[in-house]
Design a protein around this motif. Structure first.
Motif, PDB file in Angstrom:
ATOM      1  N   LYS A  12      -9.802   8.260   6.463  1.00  0.00           N
ATOM      2  CA  LYS A  12      -8.748   8.154   5.316  1.00  0.00           C
ATOM      3  C   LYS A  12      -7.600   7.637   5.722  1.00  0.00           C
ATOM      4  N   TYR A  13      -6.615   6.999   4.837  1.00  0.00           N
ATOM      5  CA  TYR A  13      -5.383   6.754   5.305  1.00  0.00           C
ATOM      6  C   TYR A  13      -4.492   7.238   3.966  1.00  0.00           C
TER       7      TYR A  13
ATOM      8  N   LEU B 130       0.753  -1.182   0.058  1.00  0.00           N
ATOM      9  CA  LEU B 130       0.088   0.141   0.149  1.00  0.00           C
ATOM     10  C   LEU B 130       0.826   1.434   0.017  1.00  0.00           C
ATOM     11  N   SER B 131       2.139   1.199  -0.052  1.00  0.00           N
ATOM     12  CA  SER B 131       3.062   2.320   0.241  1.00  0.00           C
ATOM     13  C   SER B 131       2.851   3.345  -1.121  1.00  0.00           C
ATOM     14  N   GLY B 132       2.751   4.520  -0.573  1.00  0.00           N
ATOM     15  CA  GLY B 132       2.758   5.596  -1.621  1.00  0.00           C
ATOM     16  C   GLY B 132       1.456   5.889  -2.074  1.00  0.00           C
ATOM     17  N   ARG B 133       0.286   5.264  -1.432  1.00  0.00           N
ATOM     18  CA  ARG B 133      -1.177   5.676  -1.773  1.00  0.00           C
ATOM     19  C   ARG B 133      -1.830   6.115  -0.613  1.00  0.00           C
ATOM     20  N   ARG B 134      -3.077   6.549  -1.175  1.00  0.00           N
ATOM     21  CA  ARG B 134      -4.140   7.061  -0.138  1.00  0.00           C
ATOM     22  C   ARG B 134      -5.384   6.379  -0.368  1.00  0.00           C
ATOM     23  N   PHE B 135      -6.087   5.927   0.692  1.00  0.00           N
ATOM     24  CA  PHE B 135      -7.389   5.249   0.571  1.00  0.00           C
ATOM     25  C   PHE B 135      -8.370   5.666   1.697  1.00  0.00           C
TER      26      PHE B 135
ATOM     27  N   VAL C  28      -0.596   9.691   7.388  1.00  0.00           N
ATOM     28  CA  VAL C  28      -1.644  10.306   8.196  1.00  0.00           C
ATOM     29  C   VAL C  28      -2.889   9.430   8.131  1.00  0.00           C
ATOM     30  N   TYR C  29      -3.362   9.090   9.294  1.00  0.00           N
ATOM     31  CA  TYR C  29      -4.878   8.521   9.412  1.00  0.00           C
ATOM     32  C   TYR C  29      -5.647   9.611  10.042  1.00  0.00           C
ATOM     33  N   ARG C  30      -6.746   9.816   9.025  1.00  0.00           N
ATOM     34  CA  ARG C  30      -7.698  10.776   9.533  1.00  0.00           C
ATOM     35  C   ARG C  30      -9.003  10.153   9.631  1.00  0.00           C
ATOM     36  N   GLN C  31      -9.702  10.462  10.871  1.00  0.00           N
ATOM     37  CA  GLN C  31     -11.023   9.755  11.097  1.00  0.00           C
ATOM     38  C   GLN C  31     -11.926  11.046  11.108  1.00  0.00           C
ATOM     39  N   ASP C  32     -13.196  10.644  10.680  1.00  0.00           N
ATOM     40  CA  ASP C  32     -14.106  11.753  10.307  1.00  0.00           C
ATOM     41  C   ASP C  32     -14.639  12.164  11.459  1.00  0.00           C
ATOM     42  N   TYR C  33     -14.926  11.343  12.607  1.00  0.00           N
ATOM     43  CA  TYR C  33     -15.697  11.966  13.857  1.00  0.00           C
ATOM     44  C   TYR C  33     -15.035  11.162  15.155  1.00  0.00           C
TER      45      TYR C  33
END
Length: 847
Positions: A207-208, A157-162, A223-228
């Motif tokens: 998102k990751y 998964l390196s170098g990508r966003r999901f 970066v791990y982003r969590q909506d709530y």
């Protein structure tokens, strides 16, 4: 999602005792009253929380995080501790938290390592982002990142966003589409010097970005982003991937026991259950009879939702109903199907269209979400008939007592009617508004007192319903038949879902050569996220029909995965009925498809043993080439880290593939763990031996040798009959199946006497049906050593569990062309048997 980042950057230490292996910090910024905790909860596991009243911890975490076992952990404060930093040492693991300059900075390493396995990003580590949070850490370029449940190929998964979400990705591109069906925020970073995993317990969306972003000032980061809500994150440290996966299972739950029959061929196809003339029930009986006519063993049929389609307009799918034209007598039809040796896996969808006969009843009972804008039942568009066709209705709110109970009773009734298994489909919960309100009155759901009024889907996470959907189906099957292990097949999944669903697959894939190749990467990641009875729709669910060459290649590859199913909805010219893939659809290759599927059945003892081991240890049956070979530098090259072209099936078999039409050769890398490795044996003609640690090219004619299959020298695999058999624990035999009373072991000895004295292989067996923890698992061990003229064998049974295998003797099968004889070292009598059609010598051990 708008970016509204704020960084609490001034902290005070509030830990009560400096001797505890934990750090508790409180922000001194009154506008951002957050707390930060970091604690040791296992010898190789840490827990981080970052939360406030406005950003609470996940109200229904997807894994169970027990209290820290601090009394048994011999951690110590390191020399690096001060008033603004704290160091925790346990064994050879060092964790440091520094809050001297800004946001807390966590760093974790091994004592003998030159660089940390994990480091937070300075000045921006734990961030408030609107209604959610973000966690920034350093990105290690050139290393392997795997996980996130099910993400587009390649495996690395390196170098990508999901997107961390799930959706009904019908006909997806296996290399581009995101998201797919699963939401499991477990990210593992594997390096030659150790591994680290970060797991968020949230069921929410997020998102990751895994090195897909960088900045001249911030450098390379993930970066791990969590909506709530706030963050609850588990950090697992290990030397190898196996360390990580097994430890993760201690929290998420070890893979469930799978019924033994489920490792056979599972048939499916939307068309059959959608037929009115002839009625679907007759068409499906004819399908089962054709399996026997073509001598193709088949263990079950995946019953698509056409059986629920209403007889009158609007002809939509109404879960837990039967179309009485297509199925005039469901109970009688199910009995006839069982007599033909096939179980039934019924498709059920966790939503109800407004045309459903029980929609109003469920609406009045509060079984659906509430729309805060209308103050009444939330309404959305739902798949209703053919591809892309929809109607209005509502998703079941599984936090509601009414919704959970209705589903439970519906599944229970299907089981009582004779349906064997439940197929939880379309359970991604692609609802349109995070503000929809949950009921939160289901008695089995624990609701924190402080959050009883925080009922929005965004905070609880739409995926919590996927988990509870699995629980409702699982519990209903278990209540209807307490002595039989429940089989719930789920399309979507969270970490918690797999505590209730024992099997999953990659959803509605498309027919293409790249689709077949990329699917390998999905399997390997799924296994590391504990979806270990996992596979794909062989031949492709949507798209054109496969050519003879593609179908055979896919079947050849598919038999070497834990789950082997052919299921499709080829919309084509008929959007409602579609077409199907049948094993005999290309007469020129039917004999080769039959031979391949029979090989699958012969290997079930090996496959089933791998799943029993998975249940005990969480080691996936299907593994990345580098699993256990971390010291081999070649496995860290991009071609191997991508996980697309080859993989391990257990410890013994290395599986390659051919992924382009007209190709007659295939490259395979043979990993090497040490200088003592004795190489591999090609199980296809001309049966060569090869040294480890090299790339090789093998003949792989599609209608000849087939795909590359290599055995590691010194191993063995147990095999059985090449037909469907009766599992030992089954109480009825309405299909008159043969007993599972034959067992052989294919051994793969070196060509000549070696320095190693004995080679040993263990495998596991049980009755194939009993529920855990009542299942009695026995162990069988075959050992052998070789010289120039003979192979000496020892065999032992460990049946102290109480399970006694129905087979009484053991057959030893030598590789093709091996002319040595087999002798027993433990006093057993050895009989030479007839050489098989592959030219393999066989010897029977009588004890």
């Amino acid at each position: 999602m708008p970016q509204q980042e704020q960084v609490p950057s001034a902290w005070e230490h509030i830990t009560a005792s400096s001797t505890e292996p934990s750090i508790q910090l409180k922000s001194t910024n009154q506008a951002l009253p957050f707390t930060f905790n970091f604690e040791l909860i296992r010898s190789n596991v840490f827990r981080t929380t970052f939360s406030s009243e406005s950003h609470p911890l996940p109200p229904h975490p997807s894994i169970l995080v027990p209290p820290a076992r601090q009394a048994g952990l011999k951690a110590e404060t390191g020399d690096g501790s001060s008033n603004t930093s704290r160091e925790i040492r346990i064994g050879d693991i060092i964790a440091n938290v520094d809050w001297s300059e800004s946001s807390p900075l966590v760093s974790i390493s091994y004592a003998d390592s030159k660089e940390p396995l994990h480091t937070d990003l300075p000045h921006r580590s734990y961030v408030v982002d609107g209604e959610g949070i973000a966690h920034y850490s350093r990105y290690k370029r050139g290393t392997l990142h795997v996980g996130l449940g099910e993400k587009a190929a390649p495996m690395n998964l390196s170098g990508r966003r999901f997107e961390l979400s799930a959706t009904d990705s019908f006909g997806y591109d296996v290399y581009k589409t995101d998201p797919l069906y699963k939401n499991i925020p477990l990210l593992i970073n594997a390096t030659p010097n150790g591994c680290i995993a970060l797991f968020s317990t949230s069921h929410g969306r997020g998102k990751y970005s895994i090195g897909a972003e960088m900045d001249g000032m911030w450098g390379h980061y993930k970066v791990y982003r969590q909506d709530y809500g706030g963050l609850e994150e588990i950090i697992i440290v290990g030397k190898t991937l196996q360390d990580i996966v097994t430890t993760y299972a201690e929290f998420a739950g070890f893979p469930l026991l799978v019924p033994r029959w489920a490792f056979g061929y599972l048939s499916g196809g939307m068309k059959y259950s959608m037929l009115d003339d002839p009625p679907a029930s007759e068409a499906l009986l004819d399908l089962a009879r054709k399996m026997k006519e073509h001598d193709i063993p088949c263990s079950a049929y995946q019953m698509s939702s056409g059986y629920t389609v209403a007889e009158q307009e609007p002809k939509t799918r109404n879960v837990f109903t039967w179309n009485r034209h297509r199925f005039p007598d469901p109970e009688g039809w199910i009995k006839e199907y069982h007599k033909l040796g096939m179980r039934l896996i019924a498709n059920v969808k966790p939503y109800v269209l407004a045309s459903h006969p029980e929609y109003q009843k469920l609406k009045d009972a509060g079984a659906f979400f509430t729309d805060p804008h209308t103050k009444t039942t939330a309404v959305t568009r739902l798949w209703s008939a053919g591809g892309g066709e929809s109607g209005e209705g509502g998703h079941i709110d599984f936090t509601s007592a009414a919704g959970f109970k209705w589903w439970f009773e519906g599944v229970k009734k299907l089981r009582e009617q004779g349906i064997d298994c439940i197929w939880n489909d379309n359970n991604e919960y692609t609802i349109t508004d995070d503000g929809w309100q949950c009921a939160l009155n289901e008695p089995s759901l624990e609701v924190p007192e402080s959050l009883k009024e925080r009922r929005d889907v965004g905070l609880w996470g739409r995926s919590v319903h996927t988990e509870l959907h699995g629980k409702a189906s699982h519990d209903a099957l278990l209540e209807a038949d307490p002595d039989c292990r429940p089989f719930v097949l789920t399309r979507s999944a969270t970490a918690g879902t797999m505590r209730y669903a024992c099997s999953s697959w990659s959803g509605d894939n498309i027919t293409s050569w790249p689709g077949m190749k990329g699917a390998n990467a999905l399997s390997l990641t799924a296994g590391m996220c504990l979806m270990q009875c996992y596979g794909h729709d062989i031949g492709g669910f949507e798209g054109p029909q496969p050519s003879p060459e593609l179908l055979l290649r896919w079947v050849q590859l598919g038999i070497y995965s834990p789950r082997f199913a052919i299921n499709c909805f080829k919309t084509g010219d008929d959007n409602n009925v579609g077409d199907v893939i049948e094993p005999w659809m290309h007469p020129s290759i039917t004999h080769l498809v039959r031979k391949t599927i029979k090989r699958r059945y012969a290997m079930i003892p090996y496959l089933y043993s791998l799943m029993l081991a998975s249940h005990k240890t969480a080691v996936p049956p299907q593994r990345w080439t580098g699993w256990g070979y971390e010291c081999d530098p070649e496995i860290w090259t991009p071609e191997i880290m991508d996980g697309e072209c080859q993989y391990w099936l257990g410890d013994s078999l290395l599986i390659g593939g051919v992924y382009e039409p007209g190709v007659t050769q295939a490259r395979v890398y043979l990993p090497r763990a040490s200088e003592a490795d004795e190489g591999f044996l090609n199980l296809n003609a001309p049966y060569q031996h090869f040294q480890s640690g090299q790339w090789i090219t093998l003949d792989a004619e599609w209608h000849g040798a087939g795909i590359p299959v290599l055995a590691k020298v010194g191993t063995a695999i147990p095999v059985g009959r090449d037909v469907q058999v009766l599992s030992p624990g089954e109480k009825e035999n309405v299909a008159d199946l043969p007993l599972d009373d034959y067992r052989a072991v294919e051994i793969f000895p070196p060509r000549r006497k070696s320095a190693k004295d004995w080679y040993e292989t263990e495998w596991f067996e049980d009755d194939g049906v009993s529920v855990a923890p009542k299942a009695k698992i026995s162990k069988y061990t075959v050992s052998y050593r070789v010289d120039e003229s003979k192979v000496s064998v020892k065999f032992s049974r460990d049946e102290r569990s109480g399970f006694v295998a129905p087979w009484k003797t053991l057959v030893i099968i030598l590789p093709a062309g091996d002319l040595r004889t087999v002798v027993a070292e433990d006093g057993a009598t050895v009989h030479s048997l007839k050489t098989d059609e592959q030219g393999r010598r066989q010897f029977e051990l009588l004890q």
